[in-house]
Design a protein around this motif. Structure first.
Motif, mmCIF file in Angstrom:
data_model
loop_
_atom_site.group_PDB
_atom_site.id
_atom_site.type_symbol
_atom_site.label_atom_id
_atom_site.label_comp_id
_atom_site.label_asym_id
_atom_site.label_seq_id
_atom_site.Cartn_x
_atom_site.Cartn_y
_atom_site.Cartn_z
ATOM 1 N N TRP A 14 0.814 -1.219 0.000
ATOM 2 C CA TRP A 14 0.000 0.000 0.000
ATOM 3 C C TRP A 14 0.847 1.269 0.000
ATOM 4 O O TRP A 14 0.351 2.347 -0.309
ATOM 5 N N MET A 15 2.138 1.141 0.305
ATOM 6 C CA MET A 15 3.026 2.299 0.334
ATOM 7 C C MET A 15 3.692 2.566 -1.015
ATOM 8 O O MET A 15 4.270 3.632 -1.212
ATOM 9 N N LEU A 16 3.639 1.612 -1.928
ATOM 10 C CA LEU A 16 4.366 1.721 -3.196
ATOM 11 C C LEU A 16 3.880 2.877 -4.056
ATOM 12 O O LEU A 16 2.701 3.211 -4.071
ATOM 13 N N GLY A 17 4.815 3.470 -4.790
ATOM 14 C CA GLY A 17 4.471 4.495 -5.764
ATOM 15 C C GLY A 17 5.305 5.742 -5.602
ATOM 16 O O GLY A 17 6.171 5.848 -4.733
ATOM 17 N N THR A 18 5.026 6.688 -6.488
ATOM 18 C CA THR A 18 5.610 8.030 -6.383
ATOM 19 C C THR A 18 4.495 8.955 -5.933
ATOM 20 O O THR A 18 3.403 8.956 -6.507
ATOM 21 N N TRP A 19 4.783 9.722 -4.894
ATOM 22 C CA TRP A 19 3.810 10.601 -4.270
ATOM 23 C C TRP A 19 4.341 12.030 -4.285
ATOM 24 O O TRP A 19 5.507 12.252 -3.996
ATOM 25 N N LEU A 20 3.492 12.983 -4.631
ATOM 26 C CA LEU A 20 3.866 14.400 -4.635
ATOM 27 C C LEU A 20 2.977 15.178 -3.674
ATOM 28 O O LEU A 20 1.761 14.939 -3.623
ATOM 29 N N SER A 21 3.563 16.111 -2.950
ATOM 30 C CA SER A 21 2.765 16.934 -2.037
ATOM 31 C C SER A 21 1.751 17.736 -2.836
ATOM 32 O O SER A 21 2.055 18.322 -3.863
ATOM 33 N N ASP A 22 0.493 17.734 -2.348
ATOM 34 C CA ASP A 22 -0.586 18.442 -3.021
ATOM 35 C C ASP A 22 -1.680 18.721 -2.010
ATOM 36 O O ASP A 22 -2.418 17.811 -1.658
ATOM 37 N N PRO A 23 -1.741 19.931 -1.466
ATOM 38 C CA PRO A 23 -0.963 21.149 -1.717
ATOM 39 C C PRO A 23 0.398 21.070 -1.028
ATOM 40 O O PRO A 23 0.721 20.039 -0.442
ATOM 41 N N PRO A 24 1.187 22.170 -1.047
ATOM 42 C CA PRO A 24 2.480 22.146 -0.351
ATOM 43 C C PRO A 24 2.310 21.806 1.123
ATOM 44 O O PRO A 24 1.288 22.110 1.736
ATOM 45 N N LEU A 38 7.613 21.670 -0.604
ATOM 46 C CA LEU A 38 7.148 20.638 -1.526
ATOM 47 C C LEU A 38 7.906 19.362 -1.182
ATOM 48 O O LEU A 38 9.045 19.425 -0.726
ATOM 49 N N GLU A 39 7.282 18.212 -1.417
ATOM 50 C CA GLU A 39 7.990 16.960 -1.156
ATOM 51 C C GLU A 39 7.588 15.911 -2.175
ATOM 52 O O GLU A 39 6.435 15.818 -2.586
ATOM 53 N N GLU A 40 8.590 15.152 -2.594
ATOM 54 C CA GLU A 40 8.397 14.037 -3.510
ATOM 55 C C GLU A 40 8.871 12.776 -2.805
ATOM 56 O O GLU A 40 9.959 12.751 -2.237
ATOM 57 N N VAL A 41 8.037 11.747 -2.826
ATOM 58 C CA VAL A 41 8.330 10.489 -2.154
ATOM 59 C C VAL A 41 8.319 9.374 -3.197
ATOM 60 O O VAL A 41 7.384 9.284 -3.993
ATOM 61 N N GLY A 170 -7.522 8.046 -1.057
ATOM 62 C CA GLY A 170 -6.346 7.369 -1.598
ATOM 63 C C GLY A 170 -5.092 8.224 -1.548
ATOM 64 O O GLY A 170 -4.105 7.922 -2.209
ATOM 65 N N LYS A 171 -5.125 9.310 -0.760
ATOM 66 C CA LYS A 171 -3.947 10.162 -0.615
ATOM 67 C C LYS A 171 -3.207 9.780 0.667
ATOM 68 O O LYS A 171 -3.813 9.378 1.654
ATOM 69 N N LEU A 172 -1.905 9.921 0.622
ATOM 70 C CA LEU A 172 -1.055 9.632 1.761
ATOM 71 C C LEU A 172 -0.856 10.914 2.549
ATOM 72 O O LEU A 172 -0.548 11.951 1.975
ATOM 73 N N VAL A 191 1.659 17.251 5.676
ATOM 74 C CA VAL A 191 1.689 17.213 4.214
ATOM 75 C C VAL A 191 0.776 16.098 3.729
ATOM 76 O O VAL A 191 0.672 15.047 4.359
ATOM 77 N N THR A 192 0.082 16.369 2.633
ATOM 78 C CA THR A 192 -0.746 15.370 1.952
ATOM 79 C C THR A 192 -0.142 15.130 0.584
ATOM 80 O O THR A 192 0.207 16.088 -0.122
ATOM 81 N N TYR A 193 -0.013 13.865 0.221
ATOM 82 C CA TYR A 193 0.578 13.492 -1.073
ATOM 83 C C TYR A 193 -0.477 12.860 -1.972
ATOM 84 O O TYR A 193 -1.282 12.068 -1.511
ATOM 85 N N LYS A 194 -0.420 13.194 -3.253
ATOM 86 C CA LYS A 194 -1.225 12.457 -4.230
ATOM 87 C C LYS A 194 -0.295 11.490 -4.956
ATOM 88 O O LYS A 194 0.885 11.785 -5.198
#
Length: 198
Positions: A14-24, A38-41, A170-172, A191-194
């Motif tokens: 469930w953690m797999l993937g690329t996640w981008l902060s949305d909003p900052p 901003l954060e990229e995971v 479905g957002k982290l 932070v919330t990631y999409k």
């Protein structure tokens, strides 16, 4: 063709993937001016019995790199025991251990090391006796929690909690809170990631 996932790490899929902060992400603390980032995971696998991860934060206006960390998440076969090994651009290396239960990950600092010329305040020692294990995560009803306690030089004992949860959209989400000898447990980062790639 992507490698087949090792069944040992299936409980963490469930953690797999690329996640981008949305909003900052938003940062605040009584002793700091509020800020955004901003954060990229990236959380991936290569077929081995572990996941690879990287967390990269950037200034929202200049895109200048800020905090960065990378490492591995391992599961002990045939258990729900998890080890999280992290190297940070601040010169800190950390091992955290805990459990995964469903879409909930609860881990606590086990050991910390730092380079001799790391920026102060220095991470001095881990206080495992004060770490609250998985029952804390479940007791607060959090879907995913990363909990660790650090002892920082000049600040006395400081506790830091990082909570991860997958929300109903479905957002982290990640929330970091801190307590010091002069401040009670207070939210520091949120932070919330999409998810942008599976």
């Amino acid at each position: 063709m992507p490698p087949k996932m090792n069944p040992v790490v299936e409980p963490l899929s469930w953690m797999l993937g690329t996640w981008l902060s949305d909003p900052p992400g938003a940062g605040t603390y009584p002793t700091l001016q509020p800020f955004q980032y901003l954060e990229e995971v990236h959380i991936s696998h290569v077929g081995q019995p572990m996941l690879n991860f990287s967390f990269n934060s950037f200034h929202p206006d200049t895109r200048k790199p800020m905090h960065r960390e990378c490492g591995f998440i391992r599961l002990k076969p045939d258990t729900n025991k998890v080890a999280f090994v992290s190297a940070q651009n601040t010169g800190v290396v950390e091992v955290e251990e805990g459990e995964v239960n469903g879409q909930e990950l609860c881990i606590a600092s086990h050991s910390i090391a730092r380079i001799s010329f790391a920026k102060e305040p220095h991470v001095e020692q881990v206080s495992p006796a004060r770490a609250l294990p998985a029952r804390v995560c479940r007791g607060r009803g959090v879907d995913g929690v990363l909990l660790f306690l650090l002892r920082l030089e000049r600040s006395g004992t400081i506790s830091i909690t990082r909570k991860f949860r997958l929300n109903s959209e479905g957002k982290l989400e990640q929330t970091v809170s801190m307590a010091t000898t002069t401040q009670p447990m207070t939210q520091h980062l949120h932070v919330t990631y999409k998810k942008v790639t599976p």
